[in-house]
Motif scaffolding. Structure first.
Motif, PDB file in Angstrom:
ATOM      1  N   LYS A 184       0.821  -1.207   0.000  1.00 14.89           N
ATOM      2  CA  LYS A 184       0.000   0.000   0.000  1.00 14.89           C
ATOM      3  C   LYS A 184       0.857   1.260   0.000  1.00 14.89           C
ATOM      4  O   LYS A 184       0.550   2.238  -0.684  1.00 14.89           O
ATOM      5  N   SER A 215       0.599   3.545  -3.277  1.00 14.55           N
ATOM      6  CA  SER A 215      -0.020   4.845  -3.016  1.00 14.55           C
ATOM      7  C   SER A 215       0.940   5.975  -3.359  1.00 14.55           C
ATOM      8  O   SER A 215       0.539   7.000  -3.913  1.00 14.55           O
ATOM      9  N   ARG A 216       2.212   5.779  -3.029  1.00 12.89           N
ATOM     10  CA  ARG A 216       3.212   6.800  -3.340  1.00 12.89           C
ATOM     11  C   ARG A 216       3.347   6.976  -4.850  1.00 12.89           C
ATOM     12  O   ARG A 216       3.426   8.092  -5.362  1.00 12.89           O
ATOM     13  N   THR A 268      -1.736   9.143  -4.461  1.00 13.85           N
ATOM     14  CA  THR A 268      -2.952   9.146  -3.644  1.00 13.85           C
ATOM     15  C   THR A 268      -2.809  10.110  -2.464  1.00 13.85           C
ATOM     16  O   THR A 268      -1.765  10.164  -1.831  1.00 13.85           O
ATOM     17  N   MET A 291      -5.128   7.544   2.595  1.00 19.51           N
ATOM     18  CA  MET A 291      -5.037   6.093   2.792  1.00 19.51           C
ATOM     19  C   MET A 291      -5.844   5.719   4.027  1.00 19.51           C
ATOM     20  O   MET A 291      -5.682   6.338   5.081  1.00 19.51           O
ATOM     21  N   LEU A 294      -6.587   2.546   6.506  1.00 14.19           N
ATOM     22  CA  LEU A 294      -6.080   1.234   6.891  1.00 14.19           C
ATOM     23  C   LEU A 294      -6.975   0.652   7.979  1.00 14.19           C
ATOM     24  O   LEU A 294      -7.021   1.166   9.093  1.00 14.19           O
ATOM     25  N   VAL A 307      -3.717   9.875   6.545  1.00 12.80           N
ATOM     26  CA  VAL A 307      -3.885   8.461   6.876  1.00 12.80           C
ATOM     27  C   VAL A 307      -4.908   8.313   7.998  1.00 12.80           C
ATOM     28  O   VAL A 307      -4.792   8.977   9.034  1.00 12.80           O
TER      29      VAL A 307
END
Length: 206
Positions: free
Chosen positions: A95, A99-100, A104, A107, A109, A137
């Motif tokens: 992820k 994502s990097r 994005t 995120m 989780l 996040v």
């Protein structure tokens, strides 16, 4: 003739895409294994296996992630290897990298720390903290060593009235965080549990 021309053109484009995938797979493998080592998956071997298939709308490749977690162990499909904790860390590494690469901005989780504990849980929390430096996040966790790294910690709880149940979300202050960290660590708020929770929070926030 037009159909054959279109097919040949599509195949040429699929071949270009195939070559790009081969090139980028090497970089992906390096990034995944680097992230894995930071999550204490020291013997991780990750390989993106690309096999040629018939031409489809996605090109002419079948891509499968192959993984080995232990020295001397042969590569196997991701779906068939690793314990729960190892899978959680590998998925987190995936992820992070994907994502990097995709840029994005958010995120989410949901219990990505399943099956981990102790120093591994601390490493997972630390890794998520680093991710939060370049994207938002949101983490759902029941592990104190993960929650203690958060900039903001929320408690989700339920309350009943005479007719229904309500789910509430509360932003915790410093003292409330210590109390909740103690509860999820020890199911207790005695003096020793609170002291340990305070030390954990201070070390992660320091």
């Amino acid at each position: 003739k037009e159909r054959d021309k279109a097919y040949n053109n599509a195949k040429q484009q699929a071949l270009k895409l195939h070559n790009i995938r081969i090139e980028q797979a090497v970089k992906l493998e390096e990034e995944i294994m680097k992230e894995g080592r930071e999550l204490l998956l020291n013997n991780l071997n990750f390989h993106a296996e690309i096999n040629e298939t018939e031409l489809t709308k996605n090109g002419m490749d079948n891509v499968e992630f192959m993984v080995s977690m232990n020295k001397g162990e042969e590569l196997k499909p991701l779906s068939s290897v690793a314990s729960g904790g190892e899978v959680s860390r590998l998925l987190l590494a995936l992820k992070v990298v994907l994502s990097r690469l995709s840029g994005t901005g958010l995120m989410i989780l949901d219990e990505i720390d399943t099956g981990v504990s102790g120093k591994v849980a601390l490493k997972v929390g630390e890794k998520i903290k680093k991710i939060s430096s370049y994207m938002q996040v949101i983490v759902i966790s029941h592990l104190a060593p993960v929650a203690a790294w958060a900039l903001n910690q929320y408690l989700i709880y339920k309350e009943d009235d005479d007719t229904s149940t309500h789910t509430n979300v509360k932003l915790l202050n410093y003292e409330e965080r210590i109390e909740q960290l103690a509860i999820i660590s020890n199911t207790s708020t005695d003096e020793n549990a609170l002291k340990a929770a305070k030390e954990l929070l201070d070390s992660c926030q320091g």
